[in-house]
Design a protein around this motif. Structure first.
Motif, PDB file in Angstrom:
ATOM      1  N   LEU A  54      36.899 -21.859 -25.141  1.00  0.00           N
ATOM      2  CA  LEU A  54      35.572 -22.476 -25.073  1.00  0.00           C
ATOM      3  C   LEU A  54      35.496 -23.636 -24.088  1.00  0.00           C
ATOM      4  O   LEU A  54      34.454 -23.871 -23.483  1.00  0.00           O
ATOM      5  CB  LEU A  54      35.145 -22.953 -26.464  1.00  0.00           C
ATOM      6  N   LYS A 156      38.952 -14.019 -31.128  1.00  0.00           N
ATOM      7  CA  LYS A 156      37.965 -13.085 -30.588  1.00  0.00           C
ATOM      8  C   LYS A 156      37.305 -12.280 -31.710  1.00  0.00           C
ATOM      9  O   LYS A 156      36.104 -11.982 -31.649  1.00  0.00           O
ATOM     10  CB  LYS A 156      38.596 -12.145 -29.555  1.00  0.00           C
ATOM     11  N   TRP A 159      34.693 -14.529 -33.024  1.00  0.00           N
ATOM     12  CA  TRP A 159      33.686 -14.697 -31.976  1.00  0.00           C
ATOM     13  C   TRP A 159      32.748 -13.492 -31.904  1.00  0.00           C
ATOM     14  O   TRP A 159      31.528 -13.641 -31.781  1.00  0.00           O
ATOM     15  CB  TRP A 159      34.391 -14.897 -30.641  1.00  0.00           C
ATOM     16  N   ASP A 160      33.322 -12.307 -32.000  1.00  0.00           N
ATOM     17  CA  ASP A 160      32.524 -11.086 -31.894  1.00  0.00           C
ATOM     18  C   ASP A 160      31.554 -10.915 -33.058  1.00  0.00           C
ATOM     19  O   ASP A 160      30.586 -10.152 -32.958  1.00  0.00           O
ATOM     20  CB  ASP A 160      33.433  -9.858 -31.784  1.00  0.00           C
ATOM     21  N   LEU A 162      29.768 -13.417 -34.249  1.00  0.00           N
ATOM     22  CA  LEU A 162      28.696 -14.399 -34.093  1.00  0.00           C
ATOM     23  C   LEU A 162      27.519 -13.785 -33.348  1.00  0.00           C
ATOM     24  O   LEU A 162      27.684 -12.913 -32.494  1.00  0.00           O
ATOM     25  CB  LEU A 162      29.204 -15.612 -33.300  1.00  0.00           C
ATOM     26  N   LYS A 167      26.937 -18.168 -30.651  1.00  0.00           N
ATOM     27  CA  LYS A 167      27.899 -18.314 -29.552  1.00  0.00           C
ATOM     28  C   LYS A 167      27.470 -19.439 -28.612  1.00  0.00           C
ATOM     29  O   LYS A 167      28.285 -20.245 -28.164  1.00  0.00           O
ATOM     30  CB  LYS A 167      28.041 -17.002 -28.780  1.00  0.00           C
ATOM     31  N   GLN A 168      26.179 -19.478 -28.328  1.00  0.00           N
ATOM     32  CA  GLN A 168      25.673 -20.528 -27.441  1.00  0.00           C
ATOM     33  C   GLN A 168      25.872 -21.907 -28.071  1.00  0.00           C
ATOM     34  O   GLN A 168      26.269 -22.854 -27.388  1.00  0.00           O
ATOM     35  CB  GLN A 168      24.192 -20.300 -27.128  1.00  0.00           C
ATOM     36  N   GLN A 171      29.550 -22.829 -27.694  1.00  0.00           N
ATOM     37  CA  GLN A 171      29.879 -23.191 -26.318  1.00  0.00           C
ATOM     38  C   GLN A 171      29.317 -24.562 -25.947  1.00  0.00           C
ATOM     39  O   GLN A 171      29.996 -25.362 -25.314  1.00  0.00           O
ATOM     40  CB  GLN A 171      29.370 -22.116 -25.353  1.00  0.00           C
TER      41      GLN A 171
END
Length: 195
Positions: A54, A156, A159-160, A162, A167-168, A171
């Motif tokens: 990130l 990951k 993450w996948d 979300l 995700k935004q 980040q």
């Protein structure tokens, strides 16, 4: 979670480019390198290994501590035993300057310094002070021989799961924390190096 770029060499060997000695002169150059296209390209390699990077955070320039003298390479009848990371670039760098690099797991380091199994070690100030190596090492040589960053990582698989909006948020939060963390002043070594 976070990991040093140096430790990620075992997963993505190209992270080793950051370990070359004296590659960077200051933190601003480091930030530009890590936040630029090269740093992004390396972060883009992590998902194939089950990780998502990130942001890069400061770890800092590495410096040498030792228990013998201020310039631990001069005037010795034998080569100093320097603990280095289990990393080919560090091993070759220390061999080149006349040390006897000893690859050793970090968890063994404090005891090895305390019992004089190794004479010296190298790490950024935050690691040196946070692990109280200054309690068993009398001298600090400000070598700034290599710069390390931490990478804020996420699985990951997680993450996948979300949503794009989540995700935004992750980040943006990592980038905001990176900016804040980089502004935090590092402790000046002269004031913190007390035994």
């Amino acid at each position: 979670m976070s990991a040093s770029t140096t430790t990620l060499v075992g997963i993505v060997k190209e992270f080793g480019v950051f370990d070359f000695p004296f590659l960077l002169a200051n933190e601003q150059e480091a930030d530009a390198l890590f936040d630029g296209p090269i740093g992004k390209r390396l972060l883009d390699r992590l998902p194939e290994h089950g990780l998502v990077g990130l942001a890069y955070w400061e770890n800092g320039f590495r410096n040498v501590t030792n228990s013998k003298r201020t310039d631990h390479a001069s005037g010795r009848s034998r080569r100093p035993e320097d603990r280095v990371m289990q990393n080919p670039v560090y091993l070759e760098t220390f061999k080149t300057v006349g040390a006897n690099p000893v690859p050793m797991a970090f968890g063994e380091l404090f005891t090895a310094l305390e019992t004089k199994t190794v004479d010296a070690q190298e790490n950024p100030y935050s690691i040196i002070l946070g692990n109280k190596f200054n309690e068993v090492q009398k001298y600090l040589s400000i070598t700034r021989h290599s710069y390390n960053a931490f990478i804020v990582l996420m699985s990951k698989n997680f993450w996948d799961k979300l949503s794009p909006a989540e995700k935004q948020i992750m980040q943006e939060a990592a980038a905001e924390a990176r900016t804040y963390e980089r502004r935090w002043p590092a402790p000046p070594p002269a004031r913190t190096w007390r035994r």
